[in-house]
Design an enzyme around this catalytic site. Structure first.
Site, PDB file in Angstrom:
ATOM      1  N   ASP A 203      39.251  23.146  71.941  1.00  0.00           N
ATOM      2  CA  ASP A 203      40.302  23.617  71.137  1.00  0.00           C
ATOM      3  C   ASP A 203      39.518  24.250  69.883  1.00  0.00           C
ATOM      4  O   ASP A 203      39.216  23.426  69.107  1.00  0.00           O
ATOM      5  CB  ASP A 203      41.371  22.913  70.899  1.00  0.00           C
ATOM      6  CG  ASP A 203      42.634  23.734  70.212  1.00  0.00           C
ATOM      7  OD1 ASP A 203      42.301  24.564  69.166  1.00  0.00           O
ATOM      8  OD2 ASP A 203      43.602  23.522  70.632  1.00  0.00           O
ATOM      9  N   HIS A 204      39.505  25.480  69.841  1.00  0.00           N
ATOM     10  CA  HIS A 204      38.358  25.993  68.828  1.00  0.00           C
ATOM     11  C   HIS A 204      39.024  25.489  67.456  1.00  0.00           C
ATOM     12  O   HIS A 204      38.333  25.608  66.508  1.00  0.00           O
ATOM     13  CB  HIS A 204      37.927  27.263  68.768  1.00  0.00           C
ATOM     14  CG  HIS A 204      38.799  28.553  68.664  1.00  0.00           C
ATOM     15  ND1 HIS A 204      39.908  28.815  69.474  1.00  0.00           N
ATOM     16  CD2 HIS A 204      38.889  29.078  67.502  1.00  0.00           C
ATOM     17  CE1 HIS A 204      40.633  29.592  68.555  1.00  0.00           C
ATOM     18  NE2 HIS A 204      39.982  29.949  67.382  1.00  0.00           N
ATOM     19  N   HIS A 266      46.617  25.137  69.971  1.00  0.00           N
ATOM     20  CA  HIS A 266      46.452  25.199  68.344  1.00  0.00           C
ATOM     21  C   HIS A 266      47.336  24.682  67.572  1.00  0.00           C
ATOM     22  O   HIS A 266      47.000  23.905  66.798  1.00  0.00           O
ATOM     23  CB  HIS A 266      45.740  26.699  68.130  1.00  0.00           C
ATOM     24  CG  HIS A 266      44.851  27.175  68.998  1.00  0.00           C
ATOM     25  ND1 HIS A 266      43.859  26.655  69.492  1.00  0.00           N
ATOM     26  CD2 HIS A 266      44.797  28.498  69.190  1.00  0.00           C
ATOM     27  CE1 HIS A 266      43.006  27.425  70.105  1.00  0.00           C
ATOM     28  NE2 HIS A 266      43.563  28.732  70.234  1.00  0.00           N
TER      29      HIS A 266
END
Ligand code: BG6
Length: 520
Positions: A203-204, A266
């Site tokens: 999950d950036h 996110h």
């Protein structure tokens, strides 16, 4: 092909402690996609430039299209010139870096192609390059299981045994399924032959400095941690707004929508960091245990709750900063009668001792006035307002804002006396700003994530039970929406802060959204 090499691990400061990154090969499946050129190669280049990659290392791109090592390198260089965060590519550094890049063409379903990949790796000579493998699945989700199975069958992926000399890890990009059921199937497929700890789900947002700082900030500052609970906090707002519309991603977005694309991952990740209990240590499992517990403490939404606690929206044509913008239904590859949400806002409650009764408001949307991500923690008013009679209008709540991006920083708003003979109050701000404090350098999320993945530190990656807990929340919302078409109150004009219904969501509890401000 064989290389004479001296091997050298690098020690890099990672979450918790300094860790060793051993010489290894990163194999990128789906190497002709956007992610490779836009994110992965620029990140690896910057890591190389700053001496953070081990010696030796190799990167192998695997994709369907036929091309030579050199033509792949050329393509990547051209992309890097445009996309590197420093906007410049040092010719000598690139030359040395590019010598480590190789390309292997093949269809993901063709077992012979994996045989060719294995041969290429064997040519690297060094055992670490052949056996320490970061297998990066930058493919469409439908290929994840196929690639994982094939790399296992060809002998490039082995189940990790404690004390083993070498390691292989699978790195997976979202989406991890499209609901709980498909996520479970995918997770079963990915872990059929290997251990869960070998699967690193990206999950950036977790790679962003400011998101990492949430934990550091909370657990290294006694003054705030004491206030971090229901008796002092009135409500929490998490906003991730995006100025862009869906652009060329209409096809993908029609299947995803804001709920699957942003909220399920996110926003819930940020929420879990903001609200989790202190972990027993900074080890990956300790942190992830607390995040899962938090997600599991979120009060389940029944269909009737969804009607009250969730608002979706879709943008129609409007303007942002004077520029005309088309509506979602006019975007390429979007159905003209699409009911897909480009905006979602939700009021969640965390049913535990710390947070009982505190509303958490989360919202995200496309084609909003500006791009900004922030967490706003609003404190309760003082128990007895001395200044109420005269100053009620100007008594603002204390607010702590964690600005994830842009204008990264933290501010604390409180009331102060306006100089003069009367007792007027005004809200003032205490500011911490990353750039003025630490200079402009903030590594890209992918630099951090790749380094952690090579080092085998799973802290910044999502564990299976986290993904599944987050899907339960998203699925309940989707179930509540059912097949109902969007109503008028759910549309918003591009360039506005979302549908009117989202204002009502907070107004019912006497709250209001506080929109991120443009950075100055
Ligand atoms: C991605 C979503 O995961 O995150 C995109 O698929 C979104 O739709 C992007 O634009 C936002 O990331 P960032 O880092 O720009 O906030």
């Amino acid at each position: 092909m064989s290389f004479q090499v001296t091997t050298e691990s690098v020690n890099v400061p990672l979450i918790g402690e300094r860790r060793r990154v051993d010489p290894c090969t990163i194999v990128i499946f789906g190497a002709s996609g956007d992610l490779t050129a836009r994110k992965l190669i620029p990140a690896l280049y910057h890591l190389f430039e700053s001496g953070q990659l081990p010696t030796p290392f190799r990167v192998v791109g695997f994709a369907r299209r036929e091309k030579s090592h050199d033509s792949w390198r050329e393509e990547l260089r051209a992309a890097l010139e445009q996309l590197s965060r420093t906007k410049s590519v040092d010719a000598a550094v690139w030359q040395r870096f590019a010598g480590n890049l190789f390309y292997c063409s093949g269809d993901f379903n063709d077992s012979a192609a994996y045989g060719r990949l294995k041969l290429l790796l064997e040519g690297f000579g060094d055992e670490s390059l052949k056996q320490n493998l970061l297998l990066y699945l930058a493919t469409g989700p439908s290929q994840f299981a196929v690639v994982a199975e094939n790399v296992f069958q060809v002998g490039l992926l082995h189940k990790w045994e404690d004390g083993a000399d070498h390691w292989q890890r699978l790195v997976v990009e979202k989406p991890f399924g499209r609901d709980l059921q498909s996520a479970r199937l995918l997770n079963n497929d990915l872990t059929r032959h290997i251990r869960e700890r070998q699967v690193l789900r990206i999950d950036h947002y977790l790679g962003k400095e400011t998101v990492q700082n949430i934990l550091m900030f909370r657990f290294s500052n006694a003054i705030f941690e004491r206030l971090w609970q229901r008796e002092t906090i009135d409500n929490v707002q998490i906003t991730v707004s995006e100025k862009l519309g869906v652009g060329s991603r209409g096809g993908y977005y029609e299947e995803a929508g804001a709920l699957r694309d942003m909220l399920q991952n996110h926003l819930l990740q940020v929420l879990s960091l903001v609200a989790m209990e202190p972990p027993v240590s900074l080890e990956a499992e300790a942190i992830r245990n607390e995040k899962v517990k938090l997600l599991q403490s979120i009060r389940p939404l029944r269909p009737e709750d969804v009607a009250r606690q969730v608002v979706r929206g879709q943008y129609f044509a409007g303007a942002i900063g004077g520029e005309p913008r088309i509506g979602y239904r006019q975007e390429i590859k979007v159905r003209p009668d699409s009911n897909v949400e480009t905006y979602v806002a939700v009021n969640l409650f965390v049913d535990n001792w710390r947070w009982s009764g505190v509303p958490f408001y989360l919202r995200t949307g496309k084609s909003l006035p500006l791009s900004a991500s922030e967490v706003r923690i609003e404190f309760r008013p003082t128990p007895h307002v001395l200044f109420a009679a005269r100053e009620e209008a100007s008594m603002m709540p204390n607010v702590l804002t964690l600005r994830v991006q842009p204008n990264e920083g933290i501010s604390l708003a409180f009331n102060g006396k306006v100089p003069g003979t009367n007792s007027a109050l005004r809200q003032v701000q205490m500011q911490f700003n990353y750039t003025s404090e630490f200079g402009a350098y903030t590594p890209e999320a992918y630099e951090r994530l790749l380094l952690e993945a090579m080092a085998g530190n799973a802290t910044l990656f999502i564990r299976r039970d986290e993904v599944e807990s987050a899907w339960k929340i998203a699925d309940a919302i989707r179930e509540g929406w059912g097949a109902k078409p969007l109503t008028n109150r759910e549309f918003y004009s591009a360039g506005s802060w979302g549908p009117v219904a989202a204002e009502d969501l907070l107004a019912r509890s006497g709250h209001a959204w506080h929109d991120p401000q443009p950075s100055v």
